[in-house]
Design a protein around this motif. Sequence first.
Motif, mmCIF file in Angstrom:
data_model
loop_
_atom_site.group_PDB
_atom_site.id
_atom_site.type_symbol
_atom_site.label_atom_id
_atom_site.label_comp_id
_atom_site.label_asym_id
_atom_site.label_seq_id
_atom_site.Cartn_x
_atom_site.Cartn_y
_atom_site.Cartn_z
ATOM 1 N N SER A 36 0.846 -1.204 0.000
ATOM 2 C CA SER A 36 0.000 0.000 0.000
ATOM 3 C C SER A 36 0.877 1.249 0.000
ATOM 4 O O SER A 36 0.605 2.221 -0.699
ATOM 5 C CB SER A 36 -0.868 0.046 1.249
ATOM 6 O OG SER A 36 -1.671 -1.095 1.340
ATOM 7 N N ASP A 37 1.947 1.218 0.799
ATOM 8 C CA ASP A 37 2.836 2.377 0.890
ATOM 9 C C ASP A 37 3.686 2.527 -0.366
ATOM 10 O O ASP A 37 4.007 3.650 -0.767
ATOM 11 C CB ASP A 37 3.737 2.278 2.131
ATOM 12 C CG ASP A 37 3.017 2.752 3.388
ATOM 13 O OD1 ASP A 37 1.850 3.170 3.274
ATOM 14 O OD2 ASP A 37 3.626 2.713 4.472
ATOM 15 N N VAL A 38 4.055 1.421 -0.971
ATOM 16 C CA VAL A 38 4.816 1.489 -2.231
ATOM 17 C C VAL A 38 3.953 2.203 -3.275
ATOM 18 O O VAL A 38 4.411 3.101 -3.985
ATOM 19 C CB VAL A 38 5.224 0.088 -2.723
ATOM 20 C CG1 VAL A 38 5.884 0.162 -4.099
ATOM 21 C CG2 VAL A 38 6.169 -0.580 -1.728
ATOM 22 N N LEU A 39 2.672 1.836 -3.327
ATOM 23 C CA LEU A 39 1.761 2.465 -4.290
ATOM 24 C C LEU A 39 1.576 3.943 -3.982
ATOM 25 O O LEU A 39 1.430 4.763 -4.879
ATOM 26 C CB LEU A 39 0.400 1.769 -4.267
ATOM 27 C CG LEU A 39 0.364 0.362 -4.849
ATOM 28 C CD1 LEU A 39 -0.945 -0.319 -4.507
ATOM 29 C CD2 LEU A 39 0.566 0.377 -6.363
ATOM 30 N N ALA A 40 1.589 4.293 -2.693
ATOM 31 C CA ALA A 40 1.305 5.671 -2.305
ATOM 32 C C ALA A 40 2.534 6.577 -2.374
ATOM 33 O O ALA A 40 2.407 7.760 -2.641
ATOM 34 C CB ALA A 40 0.701 5.708 -0.900
ATOM 35 N N PHE A 41 3.723 6.046 -2.109
ATOM 36 C CA PHE A 41 4.872 6.942 -1.933
ATOM 37 C C PHE A 41 6.058 6.725 -2.863
ATOM 38 O O PHE A 41 7.040 7.450 -2.782
ATOM 39 C CB PHE A 41 5.385 6.855 -0.483
ATOM 40 C CG PHE A 41 4.359 7.219 0.537
ATOM 41 C CD1 PHE A 41 3.848 8.503 0.592
ATOM 42 C CD2 PHE A 41 3.887 6.280 1.442
ATOM 43 C CE1 PHE A 41 2.886 8.846 1.528
ATOM 44 C CE2 PHE A 41 2.926 6.613 2.383
ATOM 45 C CZ PHE A 41 2.426 7.894 2.429
ATOM 46 N N SER A 42 6.016 5.708 -3.717
ATOM 47 C CA SER A 42 7.196 5.470 -4.555
ATOM 48 C C SER A 42 7.153 6.366 -5.800
ATOM 49 O O SER A 42 6.189 7.075 -6.041
ATOM 50 C CB SER A 42 7.251 4.008 -4.975
ATOM 51 O OG SER A 42 6.202 3.728 -5.863
ATOM 52 N N ARG B 41 0.645 5.709 -15.047
ATOM 53 C CA ARG B 41 0.955 5.311 -13.669
ATOM 54 C C ARG B 41 -0.201 5.675 -12.724
ATOM 55 O O ARG B 41 -0.584 4.888 -11.863
ATOM 56 C CB ARG B 41 2.254 5.990 -13.214
ATOM 57 C CG ARG B 41 2.795 5.437 -11.902
ATOM 58 C CD ARG B 41 4.203 5.954 -11.634
ATOM 59 N NE ARG B 41 4.782 5.319 -10.462
ATOM 60 C CZ ARG B 41 4.664 5.797 -9.227
ATOM 61 N NH1 ARG B 41 3.986 6.906 -9.011
ATOM 62 N NH2 ARG B 41 5.213 5.153 -8.209
ATOM 63 N N GLU B 49 -5.504 -0.317 -6.774
ATOM 64 C CA GLU B 49 -6.033 -0.137 -5.410
ATOM 65 C C GLU B 49 -7.502 -0.567 -5.364
ATOM 66 O O GLU B 49 -7.930 -1.240 -4.422
ATOM 67 C CB GLU B 49 -5.920 1.328 -4.968
ATOM 68 C CG GLU B 49 -4.499 1.832 -4.744
ATOM 69 C CD GLU B 49 -3.922 1.484 -3.372
ATOM 70 O OE1 GLU B 49 -4.449 0.560 -2.711
ATOM 71 O OE2 GLU B 49 -2.936 2.124 -2.979
ATOM 72 N N GLY B 105 0.676 -7.438 2.359
ATOM 73 C CA GLY B 105 1.226 -6.098 2.139
ATOM 74 C C GLY B 105 0.172 -5.042 1.893
ATOM 75 O O GLY B 105 0.471 -3.934 1.460
ATOM 76 N N PHE B 106 -1.098 -5.409 2.196
ATOM 77 C CA PHE B 106 -2.191 -4.454 1.967
ATOM 78 C C PHE B 106 -2.969 -4.204 3.263
ATOM 79 O O PHE B 106 -2.625 -4.755 4.296
ATOM 80 C CB PHE B 106 -3.119 -4.978 0.865
ATOM 81 C CG PHE B 106 -2.479 -4.876 -0.477
ATOM 82 C CD1 PHE B 106 -2.586 -3.723 -1.220
ATOM 83 C CD2 PHE B 106 -1.705 -5.912 -0.970
ATOM 84 C CE1 PHE B 106 -1.949 -3.607 -2.441
ATOM 85 C CE2 PHE B 106 -1.065 -5.803 -2.192
ATOM 86 C CZ PHE B 106 -1.189 -4.651 -2.925
ATOM 87 N N ASN B 114 -5.492 6.895 -1.648
ATOM 88 C CA ASN B 114 -4.536 6.856 -2.757
ATOM 89 C C ASN B 114 -5.239 6.884 -4.117
ATOM 90 O O ASN B 114 -4.716 7.435 -5.079
ATOM 91 C CB ASN B 114 -3.648 5.607 -2.631
ATOM 92 C CG ASN B 114 -2.332 5.775 -3.357
ATOM 93 O OD1 ASN B 114 -1.897 6.896 -3.628
ATOM 94 N ND2 ASN B 114 -1.706 4.677 -3.699
ATOM 95 N N LYS B 117 -5.980 10.503 -4.595
ATOM 96 C CA LYS B 117 -4.754 11.234 -4.928
ATOM 97 C C LYS B 117 -4.390 11.071 -6.412
ATOM 98 O O LYS B 117 -3.876 11.986 -7.032
ATOM 99 C CB LYS B 117 -3.623 10.682 -4.046
ATOM 100 C CG LYS B 117 -2.340 11.500 -4.059
ATOM 101 C CD LYS B 117 -1.315 10.908 -3.108
ATOM 102 C CE LYS B 117 -0.089 10.458 -3.885
ATOM 103 N NZ LYS B 117 0.860 9.704 -3.071
#
Lengths: 125, 141
Positions: A36-42, B41, B49, B105-106, B114, B117
């Motif tokens: 989730s963080d990779v998708l949000a911050f990478s 992207r 998501e 990882g979720f 997200n 965003k």
Amino acid sequence: MMKLLEVAEALSCEVFSDEQQLQYKVEFGCASDLMSDVLAFSQAGALLLTGLVTNQTIQTAYIAEIKAIVFVRGKKPDKKVIDLAKEKKIPLLGTQYSMYEACGILYQKGLVPTMSNVPHKAMNE
Amino acid sequence: MNKAFSQSFKIHGSDMYNAGKASTEIKTILKQLGINSTTIRRVAIAAYEAEMNVVMYAKQAIMIFEITPEQIHITVDDEGPGIPDVHLAMQEGFSTATPEMREMGFGAGMGLPNIKKNSDSMKVESIVGKGTKLEIKININ
């Protein structure tokens, strides 16, 4: 910017992909076990360091334009994960170093971060 | 509005093995159409998501992907538990994920924020016990 070959040397990596892919260059480094963080911050073009060795790691990397993945803590991908990465043309490396150590080594080598909410300059002060 | 292309995908709940297939297919289509990489992207992340939300929480869903000369639309209509408080679900870090989802990882409570965003407009309609409909629009620059 670092060549994957330099990353592999710096972290004494096992290479799970085609050696030719070690010529790829990575622009940034990011590290997380949370996809989730990779998708949000990478950022596109980044190297991902992670301890999560699943199909979702590869799917997330493909979606987020991650250039290559280093599995930390001696984690090894199984054949299904390696095959998916091959299909998506994402090189896979593995290191015995912990996430903390691996990040520290690459940061020292000049690989800049992508997941920071703090301006990069401020981190060096 | 000129409809240039449209495709629908079926997403199955709890199918972790195939999770992400619809979104990666959408990404491949956009690459073939020559859409710029920043837009690709954003679309891919928003779609992925949304797809993961279905796999983790719902029974099944239909994802409709449409592209016009100006915009990309993604609609995900699921059959599932619904979201009791959409406003709360939109807050970063709010999550009802199980430990199994977190192991993949979720479930960090970043999904809906997200999607917002990465999109130019997002609409969530949910009925508890029935399902959730998510509409995303992303402009093509």
